[in-house]
Motif scaffolding. Sequence first.
Motif, short mmCIF file in Angstrom:
data_model
loop_
_atom_site.label_atom_id
_atom_site.label_comp_id
_atom_site.label_asym_id
_atom_site.label_seq_id
_atom_site.Cartn_x
_atom_site.Cartn_y
_atom_site.Cartn_z
N VAL A 43 -59.88 44.33 18.74
CA VAL A 43 -59.87 44.73 17.08
C VAL A 43 -61.58 44.99 17.26
CG1 VAL A 43 -60.37 42.48 15.46
CG2 VAL A 43 -58.01 42.69 17.08
N LEU A 44 -61.78 45.59 16.33
CA LEU A 44 -63.32 46.13 15.53
C LEU A 44 -63.63 44.84 14.56
CD1 LEU A 44 -65.72 48.21 16.30
CD2 LEU A 44 -64.53 49.45 14.76
N LEU A 45 -62.21 44.58 14.09
CA LEU A 45 -63.06 43.78 12.73
C LEU A 45 -62.15 42.60 12.04
CD1 LEU A 45 -65.39 46.87 10.43
CD2 LEU A 45 -66.52 44.46 11.34
N TYR A 46 -62.24 41.50 11.84
CA TYR A 46 -61.83 40.81 11.56
C TYR A 46 -61.76 40.07 10.52
CZ TYR A 46 -57.74 36.20 11.67
OH TYR A 46 -57.11 35.65 11.16
N LEU A 47 -61.07 41.15 9.19
CA LEU A 47 -61.18 40.85 8.03
C LEU A 47 -60.57 39.80 6.93
CD1 LEU A 47 -62.70 45.13 7.73
CD2 LEU A 47 -64.58 43.16 8.31
N GLY A 48 -61.01 39.63 5.90
CA GLY A 48 -60.15 38.78 5.01
C GLY A 48 -59.35 39.25 4.28
#
Length: 965
Positions: A744-749
């Motif tokens: 996972v490169l980014l875990y965003l909301g």
Amino acid sequence: LFFFPPGSPYQPVIEALGNYPQKKFYNVSKLGGAKYDTLPYSIRVLFESSIRNCDGFLVKETDAMNILDWKTKQNNVEVPFCPARVVLQDFTGIPAMVDFAAMREAVRNAGGDPMKVNPACPTDLTVDHSLQIDFSKCAIQNAPNPGGGDSQKPMAKLSPLKAQPRKLPCRGQTGCKGPCSAGDSSRNSGQFSAQIENTPILCPFHLQPVPEPETVLKNQEMEFGRNRERLQFFKWSSKVFKNISIIPPETGMAHQVNLEYVSRVVFEVKDFLYPDSVVGTDSHTTMVNGLGILGWGVGGIETEAVMLGMPVTLTLPEVVGCELTGTASPLATSIDIVLSITKHLRQADVAGKFVEFFGSGVSQLSVADRTTIANMCPEYGAILSFFPVDNVTLKHLKHTGFDKAKLEVMEAYLKAVKLFRNDESSSREPEYSQVVQISLSSIIPYVSGPKRSQDRVAVNNMKSDFQACLNEKSGVKGFQIAVEKQNDIVPVQYEGNEYKLSHGCIVIAAVISCTNNCNPSVMLAAGLLAKKAVEAGLVVKPYIRTSLSPGSGMVTHYLSSSGVLPYLSKLGFEVVGYGCSTCVGNTAPLPEAIRNAIKQGDIIACGVLSGTKNFEGRICDCVRANYLASPPLVVAYAIAGTVRIDFETEPLGTGFNGKSIYLRDIWPTRRELHTVEEECVVSSMFKELKEKMEKGNKRWNLLEAPESTLFPWDLKSTYIRCPSFFDKLAKEPVSPQPIENAHVLLYLGDSVTTDHISPAGSIARSSAAAKYLTNKGLTPREFNSYGARRGNDAVMTRGTFANIKLLNKFIGKPAPKTIHFPSGQTLDVFEAAELYQKEGIPVIILAGRKYGLGSSRDWAAKGPFLLGVKAVLAESYEKVHKSQLIGIGIAPLQFLPGENPSILGLTGREQFSILFPPELSPGMTLDIKTSTGKVFSVIALFENDMEITLYKYGGSLNFVARRFL
């Protein structure tokens, strides 16, 4: 691609056009019968496009029938639309043209013919977003003695006009050393002529030609210097690509050029006719609906898709019919009508819908009125506001230089396919989703004041409202004048004559053409009213400080070409300069005798101006009541000399032979205004624009550019680079490859916007893009912006997820950072993605609800693709952005309803494996397996076969490129 698709099932309905047998068209009215006759005009355009472009793949027969069944299918189905053309401005146009240049390179490398790579439809690109204001001067600061006091240096002697000017007496213009030239005396006959030498820039005080200002020349020089690489690339594009037209700098703004020059209304290609329609990257694209051209603004990636031969997809919209009835008040200006209609539509809840105008009142609106209303769609939330072509449109087109024979064919075609609106016809009106009725008779003119611009006063209530202000306690409106003093009169001697000042007397009257009063019709209305007033023998009292401040030299030009400028000057409204004047308090002091009389009698004196600000004391310290009014009302109140007047029952003054002259006697009719506007303003403006388009400009004409079939990429360039979208181009598509062990490169909301993904502003000095540019030898001052560097994929990829407000759950605070899990390092997003790619590890993005909100932005999809992102897994998507991900080759996956990473117990630190079946189907469910052994299901958000095909080919760019192999 948009013309005679092979195997189209509708070719049998192609017919010859009446008296023009060589002209062919799809007679779509025969396909729909009575059902077609009830369709709104805007939906008929969609229907014609679906019939003409039906190929069984991009546009299917079911799509055409869904549009024909609009009444029952609105808001329930999505339909493809193939616009006839595209308009771009340079910021959004540069990445599109770079992609086409890169596609030529890729097609050549794969053994194809690069010369076949061209935009599929006519594309007009206007270079209008590259100008920056490096040098500026406020015109009013350079005026002769703008605010009284010591005189400035006299202006240099200027060459005279070719025409012999008539000399008018100067009314005390400070700094003017003699009589002012006010135009050609031959125009005093009342005959309006558009045949006047076009003086692009005039001396604001003497109306004589002056050299191009140093400020303009310096800014243009900076523009060409700063953007030379981009401009050379655009010029190369104009030479080698078919179907592309580049409108060079210094020609005009994209939406104006679209409206005034490149609009066709009806296309004619090889004697085949079809309606003009357009999508564009400029927010003002909707203006063209005022000409009967269906069009709206979209993002860069959608316009590029259309250029590639792909349709745009939209939910079949509701269409709100706006019925205009009645006759507008004689005193109501175009601005009054436009703003009133805008207010009604805002209250009618038309967001996300088409609006279409009909009714007897439509013919009272000029094309300028219609395009202004259409341009204000963002104000009331509609997708577009459509005015079908009618006799008013044809008359306008005649004055813009359309060939007579072409107009006759246009009219015959539009009538044949029932796209021509005729008030005199007995045919029934279309059926609409809902109807909003607006009576033009209810629109009355207002002024604003006396202290705040939000306090509106109906003109017919002005006298009584001012009386109420005298009575009210001091406050936002009141002046608290004792009853016994409300009729006080103070005599004053001025220039050898005695005048009487009283409460409500006018001492300042300023006609200003800025912002809300830039519509030509309101300035012409002031001029025509002045003409009639002078001819009737009316005058303005000499102590009233009158002025005319045009917003540009073009305003002066059309006032002059229509012959009304001398009459404005006769009443004291002489051109004082080009810039902010009375609005910001830059008014010369009132005569001392007048100031003393006002103070002595505690008189509530008034100022009337057609500007935007009227705060108490702002205009002049001794003028306590200030009203904002339309330009013609400013002139009317100046003649009356007071705001305590009922225009209906009281005369403005006494004319020749002692005759009482009322406002209704000299107020120009809308017909008069439309005639002068079309014959003088429109024809003159379009003639000038046409000359600019045909001649270009000296800098553009001298700009050198290569003429090779392939663009000679400069490896040192920091603006233009060949992107890597086509690195894996092959003749045949491959089955979707599995995504194995992806990090996972980014875990965003929730609510991650396209600006979070791909910022368009300045380049931060600590960013990955800044490091790249620094290594190229640039200083921070030379970084420019992400928007200016959209033609360089290296900059844009480094700018992806570089927004300082980005909240990555791995980091826990806003920052453009993430964790590279194999090493455990916290890095810039680009640096982490670069490491993953070197290690051969695919990456995905985890996100919450509404991923991809905000304005459509092509690099919000292209950037993640070049970072190596294979899929996005989110709770929900913004629809347009979801389509853009597919269009670039990224799989949009969605959690099942009621599920999200938290509920599933995902931390984002796992590795994810996704297996795609050999045959994908719309909306199918896929299984994802994590490195911890967890297996869960997601929905593949492919909504139709076309999206699946595009994904298999690696996106729309590769899909189209393969068609040239």
